[in-house]
Design an enzyme around this catalytic site. Structure first.
Site, PDB file in Angstrom:
ATOM      1  N   LEU A 135     -23.389  44.481  40.190  1.00 40.59           N
ATOM      2  CA  LEU A 135     -22.210  45.275  39.839  1.00 40.59           C
ATOM      3  C   LEU A 135     -21.134  45.163  40.913  1.00 40.59           C
ATOM      4  CD1 LEU A 135     -24.146  48.328  38.373  1.00 40.59           C
ATOM      5  CD2 LEU A 135     -23.094  46.429  37.129  1.00 40.59           C
ATOM      6  N   ASP A 185     -14.687  39.214  40.747  1.00 36.97           N
ATOM      7  CA  ASP A 185     -14.997  40.554  41.270  1.00 36.97           C
ATOM      8  C   ASP A 185     -13.834  41.135  42.075  1.00 36.97           C
ATOM      9  OD1 ASP A 185     -17.337  39.598  40.274  1.00 36.97           O
ATOM     10  OD2 ASP A 185     -18.392  39.503  42.199  1.00 36.97           O
ATOM     11  N   TYR A 235     -27.688  29.468  40.792  1.00 42.16           N
ATOM     12  CA  TYR A 235     -26.232  29.518  40.628  1.00 42.16           C
ATOM     13  C   TYR A 235     -25.609  28.189  41.056  1.00 42.16           C
ATOM     14  CZ  TYR A 235     -21.395  31.181  41.290  1.00 42.16           C
ATOM     15  OH  TYR A 235     -20.022  31.337  41.245  1.00 42.16           O
TER      16      TYR A 235
HETATM   17  P1  ADP Z   1     -23.711  42.960  44.431  1.00 41.27           P
HETATM   18  O1  ADP Z   1     -22.332  42.546  44.839  1.00 41.27           O
HETATM   19  O2  ADP Z   1     -24.037  42.548  43.040  1.00 41.27           O
HETATM   20  O3  ADP Z   1     -23.980  44.409  44.649  1.00 41.27           O
HETATM   21  P2  ADP Z   1     -24.383  41.214  46.583  1.00 41.27           P
HETATM   22  O4  ADP Z   1     -25.652  40.621  47.045  1.00 41.27           O
HETATM   23  O5  ADP Z   1     -23.248  40.317  46.268  1.00 41.27           O
HETATM   24  O6  ADP Z   1     -24.731  42.153  45.346  1.00 41.27           O
HETATM   25  O7  ADP Z   1     -23.848  42.228  47.674  1.00 41.27           O
HETATM   26  C1  ADP Z   1     -24.697  43.228  48.203  1.00 41.27           C
HETATM   27  C2  ADP Z   1     -24.573  43.245  49.709  1.00 41.27           C
HETATM   28  O8  ADP Z   1     -23.252  43.694  50.080  1.00 41.27           O
HETATM   29  C3  ADP Z   1     -25.504  44.215  50.383  1.00 41.27           C
HETATM   30  O9  ADP Z   1     -26.775  43.631  50.615  1.00 41.27           O
HETATM   31  C4  ADP Z   1     -24.779  44.512  51.672  1.00 41.27           C
HETATM   32  O10 ADP Z   1     -24.941  43.465  52.610  1.00 41.27           O
HETATM   33  C5  ADP Z   1     -23.318  44.499  51.246  1.00 41.27           C
HETATM   34  N1  ADP Z   1     -22.852  45.844  50.873  1.00 41.27           N
HETATM   35  C6  ADP Z   1     -22.308  46.199  49.686  1.00 41.27           C
HETATM   36  N2  ADP Z   1     -21.970  47.516  49.683  1.00 41.27           N
HETATM   37  C7  ADP Z   1     -22.320  48.013  50.897  1.00 41.27           C
HETATM   38  C8  ADP Z   1     -22.248  49.304  51.505  1.00 41.27           C
HETATM   39  N3  ADP Z   1     -21.763  50.371  50.858  1.00 41.27           N
HETATM   40  N4  ADP Z   1     -22.694  49.415  52.778  1.00 41.27           N
HETATM   41  C9  ADP Z   1     -23.195  48.360  53.426  1.00 41.27           C
HETATM   42  N5  ADP Z   1     -23.304  47.127  52.916  1.00 41.27           N
HETATM   43  C10 ADP Z   1     -22.869  46.938  51.662  1.00 41.27           C
HETATM   44 MG    MG Z   2     -21.669  40.549  44.960  1.00 42.92          MG
END
Ligand code: ADP
Ligand code: MG
Length: 396
Positions: A135, A185, A235
């Site tokens: 998401l 995104d 991917y």
């Molecule tokens: P998605 O974007 O689908 O949630 P991703 O793997 O692209 O999954 O991104 C997730 C990563 O982004 C987390 O593992 C973390 O490193 C970082 N991240 C996202 N939101 C936060 C947050 N609120 N605090 C800390 N890190 C975050």
């Molecule tokens: Mg992501």
């Protein structure tokens, strides 16, 4: 099955400010915030110069900031307790950012690369976007940081500046975090309008809001919670297939193949490449058809297009998985107008288009189907189409 609430924005701004005061002992200057997203249709089309149609979630990431005069950045996140990152901004290199801070400090680095010199700052992050569920918590974090940093410089970005910020945030994700992203995104997080989906054209580099209307069904997100690590290279492999198909067809991207016709794909030797290209070509057409159907208020047709998209992703593009297939099947059997996997695939979330009166029924049917199979039922959230990244107060 548990439901993830988006939280009240005003309360989340206030609690992020309060957490900042506790962490740094001073009042923050402002709070930047940006939404997660879910894609209604148009999967694996962005890097093929195609179309997609995401909506911004009411779930957002909030970043409270205050400038520092010594060039140092300190940033912490309530989602990553005890992982405060601290360093001198001028000394930052992409290689040095290895944890979650790659997405946040990476944006400050990328802003510097693009001539947007931001000062040092203290920052505190909080979010209601589920992390790693497909998401786009990553883009929500990047865009919230970009907004906050620009806010420190006294600017609330307009249209052109928002497009520039989207590409800055993309640079952070690809060049610093090392995650491939096609730009959907970041674009929707910075450009979305409340009550609308955002049609993005990756060849023309344009966006257009598509109002969903008061009678629109609800978009229910079913987060399977699974991530098939074995498919980590999936991917990149799909992307290579698409590039190879375009090369053999002699077109810059598969978008041009889609504008010719499907028969043109016969020129591709290799059954796998035909299927990959066929997904992209038909999916781009389905995005246009979905926009027309939404504008006609024909939600039954939107539901059928969702179903076709799922089959194409499952059979031609081969990026679904048993959990996503089950969520889709169970939702449709229980009365959803349509359902499909959303995001890159190999796990993550599915979406179901449901009339409000059917929602309970769909949720319990999916829940039961997962329990019967011995799987943990998905978490759910409601994707009420929300607005773009913003600041909690006026600046400049
Ligand atoms: P998605 O974007 O689908 O949630 P991703 O793997 O692209 O999954 O991104 C997730 C990563 O982004 C987390 O593992 C973390 O490193 C970082 N991240 C996202 N939101 C936060 C947050 N609120 N605090 C800390 N890190 C975050
Ligand atoms: Mg992501």
């Amino acid at each position: 099955m548990s439901d993830v609430p988006p939280g009240d924005p005003a309360e989340l701004v206030a609690s992020t400010r309060a957490a900042f005061r506790t962490a740094y002992g001073v009042e923050p200057l402002l709070v930047g915030h940006a939404p997660g997203r879910v894609n209604l249709i148009g999967e694996h089309t962005d890097y093929n110069g195609g179309l997609c149609l995401p909506v911004a979630l009411p779930h957002r990431t909030y970043v409270a900031v205050a400038p520092r005069t010594d060039g140092r950045v300190q940033i912490s996140s309530r989602q990553r307790p005890d992982e405060l990152w601290s360093g001198v901004l001028a000394d930052v290199t992409p290689e040095a950012l290895t944890g979650w801070e790659a997405y946040a400090v990476g944006v400050l680095w990328a802003m510097g690369q693009e001539g947007l010199a931001v000062p040092g700052m203290d920052a505190l992050v909080d979010s209601t976007v589920p992390l790693g569920a497909g998401l786009s918590s990553s883009a929500a974090l990047e865009c919230a940081v970009a907004m906050a940093a620009l806010g420190i410089l006294g600017e609330k970005p307009s249209g052109a500046r928002r497009r520039q910020l989207a590409s800055v945030c993309m640079r952070a994700e690809t060049e610093v975090a090392g995650a491939p992203t096609g730009g959907m995104d970041q674009t929707v997080a910075l450009m979305a309008e409340p009550g609308s989906a955002l049609l993005i054209d990756f060849t023309a580099e344009t966006t257009r809001s598509v109002a969903l209307g008061a009678d629109a069904p609800q978009v229910l997100v079913l987060d399977t919670g699974v991530s098939h690590a074995l498919n980590d290279g999936g991917y990149a492999a799909r992307r290579r297939d698409c590039e190879e198909a375009a090369r053999r067809l002699g077109v810059p991207t598969l978008r041009s193949a889609s504008e010719a016709n499907l028969d043109g794909l016969d020129g591709l030797d290799g059954e796998r490449l035909v299927r990959r290209a066929r997904h992209v070509v038909t999916e781009i057409a389905r995005v246009s058809d979905t926009v027309s159907a939404i504008e006609d208020g024909d939600w039954q047709r939107v539901g059928r297009l969702f179903g076709d998209s799922h089959v194409s992703l499952r059979d031609d593009f081969e990026v679904s998985c048993p959990e996503l297939d089950l969520a889709v099947e169970a939702a449709v059997s229980a009365g959803a107008l349509g359902a499909r996997m959303t995001g890159g695939g190999f796990g993550g979330s599915a979406i179901a288009l449901v009339a409000p009166a059917q929602r309970e029924q769909v949720v319990s049917a999916v829940d039961a189907a997962f329990r019967d199979t011995g799987w943990t039922p998905p978490t759910t959230l409601l994707a009420t189409p929300s607005g773009a990244a913003d600041l909690d107060r006026e600046v400049g």
